[in-house]
Design a protein around this motif. Structure first.
Motif, PDB file in Angstrom:
ATOM      1  N   GLN A 198     -80.901 -42.127 -34.830  1.00  0.00           N
ATOM      2  CA  GLN A 198     -81.854 -41.049 -34.556  1.00  0.00           C
ATOM      3  C   GLN A 198     -81.198 -39.692 -34.745  1.00  0.00           C
ATOM      4  O   GLN A 198     -81.775 -38.801 -35.374  1.00  0.00           O
ATOM      5  N   ASP A 199     -79.965 -39.536 -34.226  1.00  0.00           N
ATOM      6  CA  ASP A 199     -79.244 -38.262 -34.388  1.00  0.00           C
ATOM      7  C   ASP A 199     -79.033 -37.938 -35.860  1.00  0.00           C
ATOM      8  O   ASP A 199     -79.235 -36.793 -36.284  1.00  0.00           O
ATOM      9  N   ALA A 200     -78.642 -38.939 -36.636  1.00  0.00           N
ATOM     10  CA  ALA A 200     -78.423 -38.719 -38.067  1.00  0.00           C
ATOM     11  C   ALA A 200     -79.718 -38.318 -38.758  1.00  0.00           C
ATOM     12  O   ALA A 200     -79.730 -37.413 -39.609  1.00  0.00           O
ATOM     13  N   ARG A 201     -80.820 -38.968 -38.399  1.00  0.00           N
ATOM     14  CA  ARG A 201     -82.113 -38.640 -39.014  1.00  0.00           C
ATOM     15  C   ARG A 201     -82.547 -37.224 -38.633  1.00  0.00           C
ATOM     16  O   ARG A 201     -83.038 -36.472 -39.476  1.00  0.00           O
ATOM     17  N   VAL A 202     -82.364 -36.851 -37.368  1.00  0.00           N
ATOM     18  CA  VAL A 202     -82.726 -35.503 -36.917  1.00  0.00           C
ATOM     19  C   VAL A 202     -81.899 -34.466 -37.675  1.00  0.00           C
ATOM     20  O   VAL A 202     -82.434 -33.465 -38.159  1.00  0.00           O
ATOM     21  N   GLN A 203     -80.604 -34.701 -37.802  1.00  0.00           N
ATOM     22  CA  GLN A 203     -79.756 -33.747 -38.530  1.00  0.00           C
ATOM     23  C   GLN A 203     -80.187 -33.628 -39.988  1.00  0.00           C
ATOM     24  O   GLN A 203     -80.213 -32.531 -40.546  1.00  0.00           O
ATOM     25  N   ALA A 204     -80.551 -34.747 -40.602  1.00  0.00           N
ATOM     26  CA  ALA A 204     -81.023 -34.714 -41.992  1.00  0.00           C
ATOM     27  C   ALA A 204     -82.332 -33.933 -42.107  1.00  0.00           C
ATOM     28  O   ALA A 204     -82.521 -33.157 -43.049  1.00  0.00           O
ATOM     29  N   MET A 205     -83.238 -34.139 -41.141  1.00  0.00           N
ATOM     30  CA  MET A 205     -84.517 -33.415 -41.171  1.00  0.00           C
ATOM     31  C   MET A 205     -84.295 -31.919 -40.982  1.00  0.00           C
ATOM     32  O   MET A 205     -84.908 -31.100 -41.679  1.00  0.00           O
ATOM     33  N   LEU A 206     -83.440 -31.553 -40.041  1.00  0.00           N
ATOM     34  CA  LEU A 206     -83.164 -30.133 -39.818  1.00  0.00           C
ATOM     35  C   LEU A 206     -82.515 -29.512 -41.047  1.00  0.00           C
ATOM     36  O   LEU A 206     -82.873 -28.395 -41.447  1.00  0.00           O
ATOM     37  N   ALA A 207     -81.567 -30.217 -41.658  1.00  0.00           N
ATOM     38  CA  ALA A 207     -80.914 -29.705 -42.863  1.00  0.00           C
ATOM     39  C   ALA A 207     -81.923 -29.543 -44.002  1.00  0.00           C
ATOM     40  O   ALA A 207     -81.861 -28.561 -44.753  1.00  0.00           O
ATOM     41  N   ALA A 208     -82.869 -30.463 -44.107  1.00  0.00           N
ATOM     42  CA  ALA A 208     -83.859 -30.417 -45.190  1.00  0.00           C
ATOM     43  C   ALA A 208     -84.734 -29.171 -45.126  1.00  0.00           C
ATOM     44  O   ALA A 208     -85.236 -28.710 -46.148  1.00  0.00           O
ATOM     45  N   VAL A 209     -84.921 -28.614 -43.928  1.00  0.00           N
ATOM     46  CA  VAL A 209     -85.750 -27.414 -43.790  1.00  0.00           C
ATOM     47  C   VAL A 209     -84.898 -26.167 -43.494  1.00  0.00           C
ATOM     48  O   VAL A 209     -85.411 -25.149 -43.040  1.00  0.00           O
ATOM     49  N   GLY A 210     -83.596 -26.270 -43.744  1.00  0.00           N
ATOM     50  CA  GLY A 210     -82.717 -25.108 -43.605  1.00  0.00           C
ATOM     51  C   GLY A 210     -82.355 -24.749 -42.178  1.00  0.00           C
ATOM     52  O   GLY A 210     -81.978 -23.612 -41.900  1.00  0.00           O
ATOM     53  N   ARG A 237     -79.026 -24.930 -36.461  1.00  0.00           N
ATOM     54  CA  ARG A 237     -79.772 -24.381 -35.332  1.00  0.00           C
ATOM     55  C   ARG A 237     -80.287 -25.455 -34.358  1.00  0.00           C
ATOM     56  O   ARG A 237     -81.080 -25.167 -33.480  1.00  0.00           O
ATOM     57  N   GLY A 238     -79.837 -26.665 -34.499  1.00  0.00           N
ATOM     58  CA  GLY A 238     -80.333 -27.773 -33.692  1.00  0.00           C
ATOM     59  C   GLY A 238     -80.113 -27.622 -32.200  1.00  0.00           C
ATOM     60  O   GLY A 238     -80.899 -28.123 -31.399  1.00  0.00           O
ATOM     61  N   GLN A 239     -79.045 -26.941 -31.797  1.00  0.00           N
ATOM     62  CA  GLN A 239     -78.749 -26.826 -30.366  1.00  0.00           C
ATOM     63  C   GLN A 239     -79.437 -25.624 -29.715  1.00  0.00           C
ATOM     64  O   GLN A 239     -79.366 -25.455 -28.498  1.00  0.00           O
ATOM     65  N   ARG A 240     -80.104 -24.815 -30.515  1.00  0.00           N
ATOM     66  CA  ARG A 240     -80.804 -23.648 -29.958  1.00  0.00           C
ATOM     67  C   ARG A 240     -82.095 -24.074 -29.274  1.00  0.00           C
ATOM     68  O   ARG A 240     -82.683 -25.093 -29.607  1.00  0.00           O
ATOM     69  N   LEU A 241     -82.549 -23.228 -28.354  1.00  0.00           N
ATOM     70  CA  LEU A 241     -83.856 -23.424 -27.735  1.00  0.00           C
ATOM     71  C   LEU A 241     -84.920 -22.824 -28.657  1.00  0.00           C
ATOM     72  O   LEU A 241     -84.623 -21.896 -29.426  1.00  0.00           O
ATOM     73  N   PRO A 242     -86.152 -23.315 -28.585  1.00  0.00           N
ATOM     74  CA  PRO A 242     -87.198 -22.801 -29.481  1.00  0.00           C
ATOM     75  C   PRO A 242     -87.363 -21.279 -29.436  1.00  0.00           C
ATOM     76  O   PRO A 242     -87.582 -20.653 -30.475  1.00  0.00           O
ATOM     77  N   GLN A 243     -87.225 -20.681 -28.262  1.00  0.00           N
ATOM     78  CA  GLN A 243     -87.408 -19.222 -28.176  1.00  0.00           C
ATOM     79  C   GLN A 243     -86.280 -18.442 -28.862  1.00  0.00           C
ATOM     80  O   GLN A 243     -86.390 -17.234 -29.030  1.00  0.00           O
TER      81      GLN A 243
END
Length: 161
Positions: A130-142, A146-152
């Motif tokens: 799951q972590d690997a997939r999340v990192q790949a998805m985040l990387a795919a959208v640039g 920023r994965g550890q940041r809060l939405p705000q």
């Protein structure tokens, strides 16, 4: 010599004679009616129109978020209009991905945790997968960094991605 007839893949989503109305007391307001649509698996469709013509309402019906007044919404042949609220929730969890205009993220979770939430709810893969997939998805959208940041802590455009 004749060629075999081209076979059309079955519709992944089929909308038959769909109508949505709002009862405003003295009279009903028709949002849309006689909507018929077929979408094949892998096909991209754009729903366009002026503000207020019912695009979001139609999408909410297709996702089982709103009920409609007439017609059917079929997913892979299953009439989702026959599902109760719990059944719709299970169906949405397994089959629907939705990017809302207002984002609907959980503000106390990091960006990566918000992205991972559906994977955890569906119990898809090990935590490492799951972590690997999340990192790949985040990387795919640039947003790989920023994965550890809060939405705000993201801009509007970053949050939409």
């Amino acid at each position: 010599m004749s060629l075999p007839a081209a076979s059309t893949p079955p519709a992944n989503v089929q909308v038959v004679d769909l109508a949505k109305r709002y009862d405003t007391g003295a009279d009903a307001t028709t949002v849309f009616e006689q909507v018929n649509l077929e979408v094949a698996a892998g096909e991209f469709v754009a729903i366009v129109g002026d503000s207020g013509v019912g695009k979001s309402t139609l999408l909410n019906c297709l996702a089982g978020l709103d009920r409609w007044d007439q017609g059917q919404v079929l997913h892979q042949g299953q009439d989702i209009g026959r599902l109760d609220e719990a059944g719709l929730a299970v169906w949405r969890r397994a089959h629907v991905g939705f990017v809302f205009q207002a984002f609907h993220v959980l503000p106390h979770l990091s960006v990566a945790q918000n992205v991972a939430l559906p994977l955890m709810l569906l119990a898809r893969g090990t935590p490492a997968e799951q972590d690997a997939r999340v990192q790949a998805m985040l990387a795919a959208v640039g947003l790989g960094d920023r994965g550890q940041r809060l939405p705000q802590q993201l801009s509007g455009g970053q949050l939409q991605r």
